[in-house]
Design a protein around this motif. Sequence first.
Motif: not given
Ligand code: PLP
Length: 347
Positions: A59-66, A173-175, A201-203
């Motif tokens: 659901p999010s990049g943070v959850m993916s990293n965590q 996130a922005r690879l 959900s970024k670029g």
């Molecule tokens: C945006 C971002 C994330 C993840 O953020 P979410 O808002 O949870 O999607 C992780 N790492 C980097 C470098 C980011 O810019």
Amino acid sequence: MQSPINLLSDTVTRPTPAMRQAMLAAEVGDDVFGEDPTAKALEARVAALFGHEAALFMPSGVMSNQIAIKAHTEPMDELICEETSHVFRYENGGYAFHSQIAIQTIPGDHGRLTAEQVARAIKPKADWLPRSRLVVLENTCNAAGGSYYRLEQVLPIRDLCRERGLALHLDGARLFNALAETGEATQDWGRAFDSLSICLSKGLGAPVGSLLVGRADFIAKARRLRKGFGGGMRQIGILCAAGLHALDHHVDRLREDHAHARRLAAVLAGQPYVAALRPVHTNILIFDLAGSISAEAALASLARHGIKASAFGPQTIRFVTHLDVTAEMIEAACVLLAGPVRAELAP
Ligand SMILES: *Cc1c(COP(=O)(O)O)cnc(C)c1O
């Protein structure tokens, strides 16, 4: 006033009409039972893209990293990363909260580390030292202004991690922004890491979603953890269809965003209210304000002229270009920055 020019972040993009059509048409099922065909298609496609066995929608990049951090470590282990890393600065200390691990940060060159720096940070084995277990790199480097690694800079870090028994995770996130500049292959990047997290959900312009990529056993563990984190979702095919559409249509155009950032930088470089412009690498542009101009005053002036941006320090402003900022909007912004904004902010 013309329609607002939103340079706040590349997360503000809204799904295009074509993306909404793809979402509308998505075949769905209950993904907790492994029955969402569109989720499976997206996960298989992204795994193959990076030459890995499996991928998992998050659901999010943070959850993916965590979840990646949790899957790679045990309590009292240590994570090594650059000091401006997202996992260190912007994830609420989640490494400690979820994984009960220590962290060792290293000051890098615009967010980038070298193998020598990582080697010096790895702790010897001792009962009283945390066990260095995981290295996290970020590409592009967000807080460092969108700078990027080349693969040749990463490979010595991978070799070091393999030699010393550490896992290597990429916060990608922005690879795709980095690869748009270097032309390097996703497969080669996949091979360099034990796990990768990429954001849709970024670029790339999808409304929601990230993918964690890795070996099948790692992703199986991550899937269990995702349920424990409350991130097991049901008919996510609606969201995954947006992701598939983004991969088809929004990867090649990232270079336009980078050209837009360079165009804004060229105009800002000549403005008396700008004291210093950080180098523009991809779609992020950071500048320091001259004299005693505060970020607050600059944001207010920009807002009066329909430009949304964010403060990146008491006298620092950040612009991010993306899918929803057209070439016409960039030209309009250039006129405003060199005209009325300049008049209001003249030191
Ligand atoms: C945006 C971002 C994330 C993840 O953020 P979410 O808002 O949870 O999607 C992780 N790492 C980097 C470098 C980011 O810019």
